[in-house]
Design a protein around this motif. Structure first.
Motif, short mmCIF file in Angstrom:
data_model
loop_
_atom_site.label_atom_id
_atom_site.label_comp_id
_atom_site.label_asym_id
_atom_site.label_seq_id
_atom_site.Cartn_x
_atom_site.Cartn_y
_atom_site.Cartn_z
N ASN A 624 10.83 -0.55 4.50
CA ASN A 624 11.48 -1.00 5.87
C ASN A 624 10.61 -1.69 6.83
N SER A 625 10.97 -2.22 8.01
CA SER A 625 10.21 -2.76 8.96
C SER A 625 9.67 -1.55 9.90
N PHE A 626 9.99 -0.57 9.71
CA PHE A 626 9.36 0.60 10.54
C PHE A 626 8.36 1.27 9.66
N GLU A 627 8.24 1.03 8.25
CA GLU A 627 7.14 1.71 7.46
C GLU A 627 6.04 0.69 7.55
N GLN A 628 6.04 -0.62 8.05
CA GLN A 628 4.95 -1.66 7.98
C GLN A 628 4.14 -1.00 9.33
N VAL A 629 3.01 -1.12 9.10
CA VAL A 629 1.86 -0.92 10.11
C VAL A 629 1.87 -1.79 11.03
N LYS A 630 1.93 -1.77 12.52
CA LYS A 630 1.91 -2.50 13.60
C LYS A 630 0.42 -3.15 13.87
N ALA A 631 -0.68 -2.33 13.63
CA ALA A 631 -1.97 -2.52 13.61
C ALA A 631 -2.86 -1.71 12.97
N ILE A 632 -4.14 -2.11 12.60
CA ILE A 632 -4.77 -1.47 11.90
C ILE A 632 -6.42 -1.51 12.61
N SER A 633 -7.15 -0.63 12.10
CA SER A 633 -8.68 -0.60 12.30
C SER A 633 -9.39 -0.51 10.98
N LEU A 634 -10.39 -1.24 10.71
CA LEU A 634 -11.16 -1.46 9.71
C LEU A 634 -12.27 -0.52 9.79
N HIS A 635 -12.43 0.53 8.52
CA HIS A 635 -13.88 1.58 8.73
C HIS A 635 -14.33 1.31 7.71
N LYS A 636 -15.59 1.10 7.87
CA LYS A 636 -16.58 0.71 6.57
C LYS A 636 -17.08 1.69 5.48
#
Length: 676
Positions: A624-636
């Motif tokens: 569902n659209s509300f399940e999709q992330v709107k932003a992410i941060s990449l962690h190494k």
């Protein structure tokens, strides 16, 4: 009950015989059409495996405890190799026979009695060290004299380890030398510990003096074995209903809980697995060998060792360094490879990264995979095609070249990885199981001749399964979906000194509630779809199951790990992504994007590429659209047991991770709000 020999069984595979004649493994026979059936007369929808009506409790009338299983093999295969470790001038595997293992364990057990350990269920012995021969010797010594083994594992953390030692009233600890300082420094808290035995090296005079000043007797394992050899004691092995071990769970929250596992529980679990293999026609071979690298402190590996002891399968230990595991595997050349999704996925990612470095290699690999996948869909399993010889041989050699059975447990294995392994490993069975510490790691296993993926198979013959309603998630048993519950002789006795928690876990009718949500597939196999508790509600009232989303995002080759976060004050979710280093660096080189891995994780172009890819994977999975992330941060840095992000069974410690990234989540929320 299950009657039959459990050692030196001829290898006979019904499906493989069919393959030799026709090149095809049938997945449409009656067993595949109905892998589980509803229990006769059950009003709660409980199901059993289709191959047996009565639940299995033990091998036969002579083998009702794990120790009796070992004795059976001792009588039939005493001169056969049992436990091995690398050593000697050429660093080859050196082996102890079953006879030698039994003699040393007997001496160790007698020695424990001689130095003050009462041979009874009142004696709790801690085993605190890495997988090694001495670990199994200590375990067997406890079984011989009715003592209760209590594994202690570093990744419980210092606080957790102290809790285990104190909570279980441990009086004797068998450990490797590196644990001495920790035990000495915490001697005042661990007041009941009176004996420490070093399992890996000689106890030094200065160490003995320090131990004595703390009221502790310090010896090494050689000394204790010698004491036992000089003064052997009459064995007093435990009865089926006696405790085999206290296995402390590595839960994602709270302090560890001590699961009381009886001899009967462990025997039922091993019997259920053995019955499963025998029904498929798979028998142990005389030269079968297993690599031991998964923590022995946990039920999965412990079950595997008891299976090996009962079937005369050799156990070779890795050297303790995960970076050297592949070398150890290639030296040992195991035929059986119990594993976890984390490692199998790394193999998958590594192979894809390597083939993507060359257009020719990539084309060949994709061609080979397409051909083998087409075979799988038609029920054909082969290991001698042109693709096996030209493309997949090197992958097989990563695991030594002799593996014929891979079992995966502890967490869900993605369909992509399962299919990949079945294609590249040819006539190697790849199966997935599901269970918990409380069921001695047993519960379900996929049928060997079922070549589909995405489920965990039917119930084992040692337990029933029913689904219970979970109204808050709109899961109802009548619709074939609900909380997975187990009942059977493999279900644990309860939690040590915790009757209230036990009552919350095992209901009045004897059903163990797992906290996992499953659904029955049309063929009677079980699919894990969710968790009961790992959900949160968004501001618009929608419930979100983060683990479901994370498993979808892991389908992206660029993603090694994912963590999805949300709260009731926001209408959307955000996430932390740990990129797959090999795949990302290979992709960056192809795109001519410079920088080391850390710099790539800070690159906005890279972040957009990964975000776009996981969103696409989410669409393909119909999130569902509300399940999709709107932003992410990449962690190494990978989430690991060592940095506290994962439990010892590789489950995410969600509260810990949430707290660690709290500031980052707020930044991501602000980032999305600015765009709005």
């Amino acid at each position: 009950m299950f009657h039959g020999s459990v050692a030196h069984l001829e290898y006979r595979d019904i499906n493989r015989l069919a393959t030799r004649r026709t090149g095809r493994v049938s997945s449409t026979n009656s067993q595949m059409a109905q892998q589980s059936v509803q229990l006769e007369g059950a009003s709660d929808g409980a199901r059993r495996c289709a191959s047996r009506k009565e639940l299995i409790s033990f091998f036969n009338n002579e083998i009702k405890t794990p120790y009796e299983g070992f004795l059976h093999t001792l009588r039939t295969s005493g001169k056969a190799p049992c436990l091995g470790a690398r050593g000697g001038p050429e660093n080859k595997y050196q082996w102890l026979t079953f006879d030698e293992v039994h003699e040393r364990a007997s001496n160790l057990g007698s020695g424990l009695v001689n130095i003050g350990c009462e041979p009874s269920q009142n004696t709790f012995v801690g085993i605190y060290g890495p997988n090694c021969i001495e670990w199994d010797l200590a375990d067997l010594a406890c079984q011989m004299f009715s003592m209760v083994s209590v594994p202690i594992y570093d990744t419980h953390g210092a606080e957790g380890c102290l809790h285990i030692i104190i909570h279980a009233d441990i009086t004797t600890i068998i450990c490797n030398g590196s644990k001495l300082r920790f035990l000495f420094d915490n001697a005042k808290e661990c007041k009941k510990v009176k004996r420490i035995i070093k399992m890996d090296c000689e106890a030094q005079p200065d160490e003995k003096r320090e131990a004595e000043s703390l009221g502790i007797k310090l010896l090494d394992i050689v000394e204790v074995e010698q004491i036992g050899s000089n003064s052997p004691q009459e064995k007093k092995p435990g009865k089926p209903e006696d405790l085999f071990t206290i296995s402390y769970t590595s839960g994602t929250t709270g302090i560890p809980k001590g699961a009381m596992i009886t001899n009967a529980n462990m025997t039922a679990g091993v019997s259920g697995v053995l019955w499963h293999y025998e029904q498929a026609g798979v028998k142990t071979r005389e030269n079968d060998c297993l690599i031991s690298y998964l923590p022995l402190a946990h039920s999965y590996e412990r079950l595997v060792h008891q299976f090996c002891f009962a079937t005369a399968c050799r156990i070779g230990f890795f050297r303790g360094d995960i970076k050297l595991l592949v070398e150890d595997i290639q030296e040992l050349k195991p035929t059986m490879f119990p594993s976890v999704p984390r490692l199998l996925t790394r193999i998958y990612d590594k192979v894809l990264a390597q083939v993507s470095q060359s257009k020719v290699k990539k084309w060949l690999f994709q061609k080979a995979m397409a051909s083998k996948q087409a075979d799988l869909k038609r029920g054909i399993v082969k290991g001698d095609t042109i693709w096996d010889k030209l493309v997949f041989k090197k992958v097989r050699m990563l695991l030594g070249g002799n593996v014929r059975l891979i079992s995966s447990g502890a967490a869900p294995l993605s369909s992509n990885v399962m299919t990949f392994l079945r294609c590249v490993l040819g006539e190697c069975y790849v199966i997935e199981g599901y269970g918990q510490t409380e069921t001695v790691a047993t519960g379900t296993i996929t049928m060997i001749s079922d070549l589909t993926a995405g489920h965990v198979g039917p119930p084992l013959a040692c337990n029933l399964i029913k689904l219970a309603d979970v109204p808050q998630k709109e899961c109802y048993a009548k619709n074939g979906r609900g909380e997975i519950c187990f009942k059977g002789p493999n279900v644990f006795k309860g939690y040590l000194k915790a009757p209230e928690i036990t009552a919350e876990t095992i209901d009045k009718d004897g059903w163990l509630h797992t906290g996992d949500i499953g659904e029955w597939l049309p063929n009677g196999a079980l699919k894990i779809v969710d968790r009961v508790k790992h959900i949160f509600k968004l501001s618009q009232g929608e419930y979100v199951a983060p683990e479901k989303i994370e498993n979808v995002y892991l389908r992206s080759p660029l993603v090694a790990q994912a963590f999805v976060h949300g709260d009731s004050f926001r209408s959307y979710v955000v996430g932390i992504i740990v990129p797959d280093q090999e795949v990302l660096e290979s992709w960056a080189r192809a795109k001519k994007i410079s920088g080391d891995f850390g710099q790539l994780c800070e690159n906005p172009v890279v972040k957009k590429e990964i975000l776009d890819d996981i969103i696409q994977k989410g669409k393909e999975a119909e999130l569902n659209s509300f399940e999709q992330v709107k932003a992410i941060s990449l962690h190494k840095d990978l989430f690991s047991v060592e940095n506290g992000f994962l439990t010892p069974t590789f489950k995410t410690k969600r509260p810990f991770v949430q707290k660690f990234f709290e500031k980052k989540f707020q930044e991501l929320y602000k980032e999305v709000d600015k765009r709005a």
